[in-house]
Scaffold this motif. Structure first.
Motif, short mmCIF file in Angstrom:
data_model
loop_
_atom_site.label_atom_id
_atom_site.label_comp_id
_atom_site.label_asym_id
_atom_site.label_seq_id
_atom_site.Cartn_x
_atom_site.Cartn_y
_atom_site.Cartn_z
N ASP A 55 -2.35 -5.08 3.93
CA ASP A 55 -3.78 -4.92 4.17
C ASP A 55 -4.58 -6.12 3.68
O ASP A 55 -5.79 -6.05 3.53
CB ASP A 55 -4.30 -3.66 3.44
CG ASP A 55 -3.68 -2.41 4.01
OD1 ASP A 55 -3.04 -2.50 5.07
OD2 ASP A 55 -3.83 -1.35 3.39
N PRO A 102 0.82 -1.21 0.00
CA PRO A 102 0.00 0.00 0.00
C PRO A 102 0.86 1.27 0.00
O PRO A 102 1.97 1.28 0.53
CB PRO A 102 -0.80 -0.10 1.30
CG PRO A 102 -0.75 -1.55 1.68
CD PRO A 102 0.56 -2.06 1.17
N THR A 111 -6.86 -8.78 3.60
CA THR A 111 -7.85 -9.05 4.62
C THR A 111 -8.24 -10.51 4.69
O THR A 111 -8.78 -10.97 5.67
CB THR A 111 -9.12 -8.23 4.35
OG1 THR A 111 -9.44 -8.35 2.98
CG2 THR A 111 -8.91 -6.77 4.69
N GLY A 164 -8.43 -0.71 -0.69
CA GLY A 164 -7.57 0.06 0.19
C GLY A 164 -6.84 1.22 -0.45
O GLY A 164 -6.07 1.90 0.22
N LYS A 176 -7.32 2.18 4.20
CA LYS A 176 -7.49 0.76 4.53
C LYS A 176 -8.98 0.39 4.60
O LYS A 176 -9.75 1.03 5.29
CB LYS A 176 -6.80 0.50 5.86
CG LYS A 176 -6.62 -0.96 6.16
CD LYS A 176 -5.70 -1.14 7.35
CE LYS A 176 -5.59 -2.62 7.65
NZ LYS A 176 -4.66 -2.89 8.76
N ARG A 177 -9.35 -0.63 3.88
CA ARG A 177 -10.73 -1.13 3.80
C ARG A 177 -11.74 -0.12 3.26
O ARG A 177 -12.95 -0.31 3.38
CB ARG A 177 -11.22 -1.66 5.15
CG ARG A 177 -10.23 -2.64 5.69
CD ARG A 177 -10.83 -3.77 6.41
NE ARG A 177 -9.71 -4.54 6.95
CZ ARG A 177 -9.76 -5.33 7.97
NH1 ARG A 177 -10.90 -5.51 8.59
NH2 ARG A 177 -8.71 -5.97 8.39
#
Ligand code: SF4
Lengths: 191, 476
Positions: A42, A23, A44, B444, B448-449
């Motif tokens: 990140d 990221p 998930t 993201g 983030k998310r």
């Protein structure tokens, strides 16, 4: 570089982009080393990565998006030496070769078989034989292509170091080219 | 030189190939680079490579540096200095400053009148001209192809190659014509054109190719609209996207700081006209589109190819043949929390971002402001408007666009990349949905998310007012 063998990091997701690999907020660095700890930060959905995986098996079209070479640096720093997919985005592909990370390209139908085998047993051992250009996993034995000839032979501390040597070796040609085109090149100088 | 059997791409490539004959066996050619753009994020390691080897930068004056990615979008202190909250960002910005002064590279730092997103700044200064080769350690370098320049993103090790030799090794890509004929309907903009194209060809179609955009719809576009189109070539998988230079291009360039001036300009135009006539070459691939049928677009998934007309329903992964495609598609819908078969119209929006190198130029801000004028940002929506450069900001303020946004309750901020990639602290919170005029809706990307829906400035402004995904045509 002959064969690479071991458990894999298995991420059978299509279009994994370089933002996913690292990221942007981790690009605030001026160094090459140390990006591995942010790799897939990140993510998930949790990968079943084995601690010492050197091979990443991904979905289709890997490495699209931003040109950040940091994505390759992060993979390499993490210990990944080869990525297996059906297609790689152009800039990622070129960046990878410069950093001795091998983009291993397999056919979509072979990819489907490999993914099925790894889904059945994510701890399967994968072997990549660069000499024979075959990838094996249990009873699966399939061909691949990789631009191995474009990977430098010397371990260079500088990413892309060998290309730089080639270019520096062409300085006469570059001088001539420049002399011929000078009139047309507009520069920022003097204003 | 005769143009017979050549595309615009062929002409530029051949003109910049340093090796006399094309490299054998598909090997790389050595390509001369006219202009090198750099920013703080992808250059520090390249400067280190030069320094480690005791090398000079071959042509500092063919290099332009600015600060954009990690710069704050909050106003400066009264003394003109900026608050940079992240100490690492401060290190990166300071490193660019010292690298540029050490190697003699012209830099437009934070606060300078020419500072801004590199892909907004370079064209508006007139640095980008037809027939040039331009690179930058940034994939949206494709933007500059709008001027008929071959422009593409490179990795940081190649940034070092260009520093040292003003050249790079590159394999000749194939060509791919994207032909768009017809006229755009009201409410449909250049952003909708490119989102529509990518939704149909997919994000990997352009791999190994350079796009060339042709057709009457492209010819009818302004330079700013053309830049929106070429900007997103990389989202279609192509590292570069070209548009034939024409009168629109020449008019745009006239009088700009770094464009040739006076009689030199006329001479340059005559040269461009003769060298870049409409191509009669053959493209390796072609696809055609009809602009009349295009509609305002939005994305519903996590890559820019997952887009649809704003009134459509989200596609169903069950319709996909391949299992791995189905899983990836479903995963994207789960992440976005959208349901197949349902429309996105009326879906609540948390944040609206107008900015980025795709849509932060004056005409984009005019589009958004035109719709916002006399209206209010919906309660519960945060709207950020981030001009692409200091020049754009000044021009917009001269027209009073800032006042329209501020009156509506939007934030009017300092130029830079800002929430396009959420590197400077401007970001959305986990789970929030943002309608953004930027170019990437990756997981993201904006925080983030966070969930991103890509759209045009018009559509983004409409969503800010209503607080939900909206068809802007109903508000015009
Ligand atoms: S605005 Fe976004 S896409 Fe453009 S250069 Fe900045 S970060 Fe990259």
């Amino acid at each position: 570089m002959e064969t690479l063998t071991g458990p894999v990091m298995f991420l059978p997701i299509d279009n994994i982009d370089t933002d996913r690999i690292i990221p942007a907020r981790f690009l605030i660095t001026t160094k090459i080393k140390g990006l591995g700890r942010h790799f897939f930060n990140d993510w998930t959905h949790g990968s079943n990565a084995s601690e010492n995986a050197k091979i990443l098996v991904a979905g289709h079209n890997f490495g699209c998006g931003s040109s950040r070479e940091h994505a390759v640096w992060a993979l390499a720093d993490y210990g990944i030496e080869a990525v297996v997919s059906t297609k790689f985005a152009d800039i990622f592909h070129a960046n990878a070769l410069r950093n001795r990370l091998v983009p291993v390209v397999i056919q979509p139908e072979d990819h489907e078989r490999l993914v099925a085998a790894l889904e059945a047993d994510p701890a399967s051992i994968v072997t990549i034989d660069y000499g024979a250009l075959r990838l094996t996993c249990g009873s699966i034995d399939l061909p691949f292509t990789a631009a191995i000839s474009e990977i430098g032979t010397e371990e260079s501390e500088t990413p892309g170091g060998e290309e730089l040597e080639i270019l520096l070796g062409q300085s006469r040609l570059i001088d001539d080219h420049e002399a011929a085109r000078k009139a047309r090149v507009n520069t920022l100088g003097g204003r | 030189m005769s143009q017979a059997g050549k595309t615009l791409f062929d002409t530029i490539w051949n003109d910049h190939r340093v090796n006399d004959a094309p490299a054998p066996d598909g090997g790389p050619d050595t390509l001369y680079i006219d202009l090198h753009l750099i920013h703080e994020v992808t250059s520090p390691q390249a400067f280190s490579i030069l320094r480690d080897r005791g090398m000079k930068l071959r042509h500092p004056n063919q290099t332009m540096a600015t600060m954009d990615h990690s710069t704050p979008s909050t106003p400066p202190r009264p003394d003109g200095t900026y608050v940079i909250e992240n100490p690492d960002a401060e290190i990166q910005l300071t490193a660019l400053e010292s690298n540029c002064s050490e190697f003699g590279v012209p830099l437009y730092p934070l606060g300078h009148e020419n500072q801004g997103i590199v892909h907004v700044t370079a064209p508006e200064l007139g640095l980008v001209q037809p027939g040039m080769t331009i690179v930058c350690g940034d994939s949206h370098t494709s933007t500059h192809g709008a001027f008929g320049a071959l422009a593409f993103g490179i990795g940081t090790s190649q940034v070092a190659h260009v520093f040292a030799t003003q050249c790079l090794l590159a394999k000749r890509p194939k060509t791919f014509e994207i032909r768009i004929d017809g006229a755009l309907q009201p409410g449909v903009s250049a952003k909708d054109v490119i989102l529509s194209v990518i939704s149909q060809i997919g994000t990997e179609a352009g791999t190994g190719h350079v796009f060339e955009y042709t057709g009457s719809a492209i010819r009818a576009m302004s330079m700013e609209e053309r830049m929106t189109v070429t900007n997103m070539s990389i989202e279609g998988g192509a590292t570069a996207g070209l548009i034939q230079p024409d009168e629109v291009t020449f008019d745009y360039l006239q009088g700009r700081d770094f464009a040739p001036q006076g009689p030199d300009f006329d001479e340059a135009v005559a040269d461009w006209r003769s060298r870049f006539q409409p191509a009669d070459g053959v493209y390796d691939r072609c696809v055609s589109f009809n602009a009349d049928e295009m509609e305002p677009m939005i994305t519903y998934g996590t890559n820019p190819g997952m887009g649809m007309p704003v009134r459509d329903t989200v596609p169903d992964p069950a319709d996909l043949e391949n299992k791995s495609d189905r899983l990836s598609f479903q995963r994207a819908l789960d992440y976005m929390r959208v349901e197949p078969g349902k429309p996105l119209l009326g879906h609540p929006v948390d944040v609206v971002f107008v900015g980025s190198c795709t849509n932060s130029r004056l005409s984009d801000l005019r589009d958004a402001a035109g719709l916002m004028d006399g209206r209010k940002v919906n309660d519960g929506v945060r709207m950020l408007v981030v001009p692409g450069s200091r020049k754009v900001k000044a021009a917009a303020e001269l027209e009073g666009l800032d006042q329209i946004f501020l009156r509506a309750g939007a934030e009017w901020r300092e130029p830079g990349c800002s929430m396009c990639l959420a590197m400077n602290g401007d970001k959305i919170e986990p789970g929030q949905l943002s309608v953004s005029t930027s170019n990437r809706n990756f997981e993201g990307r904006q925080g983030k998310r966070g969930r991103t829906v890509l759209a045009s400035p018009l559509t983004a402004a409409a969503c800010a007012v209503t607080g939900v995904i909206t068809d802007v045509r109903e508000m015009m």
